[in-house]
Design an enzyme around this catalytic site. Structure first.
Site, PDB file in Angstrom:
ATOM      1  N   GLY A 199       0.779  -1.349   0.038  1.00  0.00           N
ATOM      2  CA  GLY A 199       0.088  -0.071  -0.081  1.00  0.00           C
ATOM      3  C   GLY A 199       0.828   1.202  -0.013  1.00  0.00           C
TER       4      GLY A 199
ATOM      5  N   SER B 288       1.591   3.450  -2.167  1.00  0.00           N
ATOM      6  CA  SER B 288       1.377   4.600  -2.984  1.00  0.00           C
ATOM      7  C   SER B 288       0.284   5.316  -2.267  1.00  0.00           C
ATOM      8  CB  SER B 288       1.204   4.330  -4.341  1.00  0.00           C
ATOM      9  OG  SER B 288       0.174   3.290  -4.638  1.00  0.00           O
ATOM     10  N   GLY B 289      -0.107   4.797  -1.094  1.00  0.00           N
ATOM     11  CA  GLY B 289      -1.428   5.452  -0.341  1.00  0.00           C
ATOM     12  C   GLY B 289      -1.027   6.515   0.283  1.00  0.00           C
ATOM     13  N   ASP B 290      -1.960   6.943   0.917  1.00  0.00           N
ATOM     14  CA  ASP B 290      -2.151   8.304   1.909  1.00  0.00           C
ATOM     15  C   ASP B 290      -1.412   8.049   3.314  1.00  0.00           C
ATOM     16  OD1 ASP B 290      -3.055  10.916   2.629  1.00  0.00           O
ATOM     17  OD2 ASP B 290      -3.782   9.712   4.486  1.00  0.00           O
ATOM     18  N   LEU B 291      -1.336   6.824   3.886  1.00  0.00           N
ATOM     19  CA  LEU B 291      -0.686   6.721   5.128  1.00  0.00           C
ATOM     20  C   LEU B 291       0.904   6.538   4.829  1.00  0.00           C
ATOM     21  CD1 LEU B 291      -0.738   6.061   8.459  1.00  0.00           C
ATOM     22  CD2 LEU B 291      -0.498   3.493   7.391  1.00  0.00           C
TER      23      LEU B 291
ATOM     24  N   ASP C  78     -12.843   3.500  15.192  1.00  0.00           N
ATOM     25  CA  ASP C  78     -11.821   4.197  14.850  1.00  0.00           C
ATOM     26  C   ASP C  78     -11.005   4.639  15.830  1.00  0.00           C
ATOM     27  OD1 ASP C  78     -10.326   5.290  12.731  1.00  0.00           O
ATOM     28  OD2 ASP C  78     -11.109   7.352  13.305  1.00  0.00           O
TER      29      ASP C  78
ATOM     30  N   HIS D 244      -7.061   3.217  20.329  1.00  0.00           N
ATOM     31  CA  HIS D 244      -6.134   4.567  21.009  1.00  0.00           C
ATOM     32  C   HIS D 244      -6.697   4.655  22.491  1.00  0.00           C
ATOM     33  CE1 HIS D 244      -4.985   5.030  17.090  1.00  0.00           C
ATOM     34  NE2 HIS D 244      -5.888   5.734  16.595  1.00  0.00           N
TER      35      HIS D 244
ATOM     36  N   LYS E 248     -15.213  13.939  16.181  1.00  0.00           N
ATOM     37  CA  LYS E 248     -14.594  14.655  14.815  1.00  0.00           C
ATOM     38  C   LYS E 248     -15.378  16.061  14.781  1.00  0.00           C
ATOM     39  CE  LYS E 248     -12.349  11.062  12.654  1.00  0.00           C
ATOM     40  NZ  LYS E 248     -10.829  11.158  12.515  1.00  0.00           N
TER      41      LYS E 248
HETATM   42  C1  BG6 Z   1      -6.307   7.169  13.511  1.00  0.00           C
HETATM   43  C2  BG6 Z   1      -7.762   7.619  12.995  1.00  0.00           C
HETATM   44  O1  BG6 Z   1      -6.036   6.161  13.871  1.00  0.00           O
HETATM   45  O2  BG6 Z   1      -6.030   8.545  14.287  1.00  0.00           O
HETATM   46  C3  BG6 Z   1      -8.124   8.936  12.671  1.00  0.00           C
HETATM   47  O3  BG6 Z   1      -8.022   6.504  12.133  1.00  0.00           O
HETATM   48  C4  BG6 Z   1      -7.588   9.933  13.418  1.00  0.00           C
HETATM   49  O4  BG6 Z   1      -9.442   8.874  12.300  1.00  0.00           O
HETATM   50  C5  BG6 Z   1      -6.151   9.827  13.938  1.00  0.00           C
HETATM   51  O5  BG6 Z   1      -7.851  11.348  13.079  1.00  0.00           O
HETATM   52  C6  BG6 Z   1      -5.757  10.629  14.960  1.00  0.00           C
HETATM   53  O6  BG6 Z   1      -4.535  10.579  15.346  1.00  0.00           O
HETATM   54  P1  BG6 Z   1      -3.725  11.716  15.737  1.00  0.00           P
HETATM   55  O7  BG6 Z   1      -2.153  11.084  16.228  1.00  0.00           O
HETATM   56  O8  BG6 Z   1      -3.739  13.159  14.814  1.00  0.00           O
HETATM   57  O9  BG6 Z   1      -4.363  12.437  17.202  1.00  0.00           O
END
Ligand code: BG6
Length: 504
Positions: free
Chosen positions: A29, A31-34, A249, A254, A352
């Protein structure tokens, strides 16, 4: 003086990151955003800091890119010293193909052999799964089929990006497939919050200081609050987010990881499994959410339109283009039923398109048992709090009461504040830089062990089931606010309130 200097220089040496063994980093992956936003810049920083010497990066993806195309894109993206970036891209390659096609892996094996020789990378391989999760299984199965998972005296490790499954069942299935070809020591389930400096500091703060531990329990702590807010919406990730929602998410991973670090018992040592063992005890002690009483403990919300920094933002539904129940906000009240935390509520909110980006943990202590100041100062004394600022402005704050200068015994609130950037000569390290280095070094401390991952899925399962099977209320909040009114009610009905971020 000499002694102090010696001590400092040996501490500096001790604190230097070790240099990992030579290795190839293979990014699926790529070439993707991450990959462009986080992975490649972090790997570049490791290179810049001389942590990577004999190495190569092999990007793999469906895009039809040549080595040259991929290198040019990196050159355009990396905003650093151009000469250094040019040296860096000499280590970078690209391989295109379909993830379910044997040919991709035949070519991959061949390319790895060539690059091992060219860059003296031994045959150490760090695979990074940065693809959409629906192709994880074909990749894993093919790596197994072509024996790219085998170690034979070298290492083969895999970093698996979240989401690790979409529910308990799919997470277990993914884990089962991984374990067909890999042992747990080869699997690195990433949660980038664990790579954040301030998150790591929670353990240091709690267990390298004597002052906090005696009061870190139900006797002195009234409640704990965690706020993880973002002003951004879902941006260009609508497809992903629509199938995910905020609970999966942010909360399942997290936030639960953060919470375990706040709540764990002192581990026997810093060894990865010791920490994971303590985390699992916390997760198993969290009072399970009950299907029938869920609405008293969990509030879900979705943003409508509203202003953020003077700019009108669209509602989530307008962005998606249809009616949808996906939550962009959750507030949760939970309890950890063990000796340390009995009866202490943990209030958590995350969303968000809130007013600002901020992640903070507040430990709110109990009030003094009796105020001797009440005769001439009839105002309730505010409780002490310890506020751990994860981001931005990393640091912490101890909120105390002090005498306001003057003839009367009047109280005022005092913030004893520590900010990383004022104290250390500190350029915040991106969490991915820390975590990729750890994976190259074979250190799993900041990664998520399989049982920890499973337990956190178990915890959110009743919530997900209830939301799927039955209509649970979804509350709307304007973009630029702090979430739906009901999230205030969640805490205020207990006589408490969210920390006020309006004037910070
Ligand atoms: C990612 C989520 O894991 O963490 C995103 O998929 C979120 O939706 C991001 O924006 C937030 O990370 P950070 O480091 O910017 O707080």
């Amino acid at each position: 003086m000499g002694f102090v200097e010696n001590k400092i220089s040996s501490v500096i040496e001790l604190c230097e990151d070790p240099t990992p063994d030579p290795a190839g980093i293979i990014i699926f992956g790529a070439s993707g955003d991450l990959s462009f936003r986080k992975l490649i810049p972090s790997i570049f920083k490791l290179f810049k800091n001389r942590k990577l010497i004999n190495f190569y990066i092999l990007g793999v993806g469906r895009s039809n890119l040549s080595d040259k195309d991929f290198r040019e894109r990196i050159l355009e993206t990396l905003n650093f010293d151009r000469d250094l970036v040019k040296k860096f891209i000499d280590h970078v390659y690209f391989l295109s193909g379909n993830y379910d096609d044997d040919n991709l892996y035949i070519n991959l094996k061949e390319k790895i052999n060539i690059l091992n020789k060219k860059h003296n990378a031994k045959n150490n391989r760090l695979f990074y799964f940065a693809t959409p999760p629906n192709v994880y299984l074909p990749i894993i199965n093919h790596l197994g089929k072509f024996k790219l998972n085998e170690e034979n005296g070298n290492f083969a490790r895999m970093i698996i990006e979240k989401p690790f499954g979409n529910n308990l069942e799919s997470a277990k299935k993914l884990d089962y497939e991984l374990h067909k070809y890999l042992n747990e020591k080869q699997i690195y389930r990433i949660d980038h919050y664990l790579g954040k400096e301030t998150v790591q500091n929670i353990l240091m703060m709690r267990f390298a200081n004597i002052v906090f531990e005696p009061i870190w329990n139900y006797k002195y702590i009234d409640h704990v609050q965690i706020t993880v807010s973002e002003d951004l919406g879902v941006e260009n990730r609508i497809g992903y987010f629509e199938n995910t929602g905020l609970l999966r998410d942010m909360f399942q991973n997290h936030i639960l990881q953060l919470l375990t670090l706040i709540a764990i018992e002192p581990p026997a040592s810093l060894e990865a499994n010791m920490i994971h063992d303590e985390k699992i005890k916390v997760l198993k002690s969290i009072r399970p959410f009950e299907y029938d009483t869920l609405d008293e403990y969990v509030i879900r919300g979705q943003y409508t339109d509203g202003y953020i920094n003077g700019e009108l933002k669209k509602s989530y539904m307008e962005e998606v283009g249809k009616n949808t129940n996906t939550e962009t906000f959750v507030a949760v009240k939970m309890f950890i039923d063990n000796w340390r935390w009995s009866g202490v509520p943990f209030y958590i909110r995350s969303g968000k398109r809130l007013k600002k980006k901020l992640s903070e943990v507040s430990i709110v202590f109990k009030n003094v048992p009796h105020s001797i100041f009440s005769d001439f100062y009839p105002v309730k004394i505010e409780p002490n709090s310890l506020v751990i600022r994860i981001q931005p402005d990393e640091g912490f704050k101890l909120i105390l009461q002090a005498k306001q200068p003057g003839s009367k015994m009047c109280i005022n609130t005092l913030n004893m504040e520590f900010k990383y950037r004022n104290f250390f000569d500190y350029e915040p390290q991106d969490a991915y830089e820390r975590l990729i280095l750890d994976a190259l070094l074979g250190d799993q401390t900041l990664y998520v062990r399989n049982d920890v991952m499973e337990e956190s899925w178990k915890l959110v399962t009743p919530i997900l089931q209830r939301w799927e099977n039955e209509k649970s209320d979804l509350y709307y909040y304007p973009s630029g606010s702090w979430g739906p009114k009901e999230s205030y009610r969640l805490i205020e009905k207990d006589g408490r309130r969210w920390r006020d971020y309006e004037n910070i």
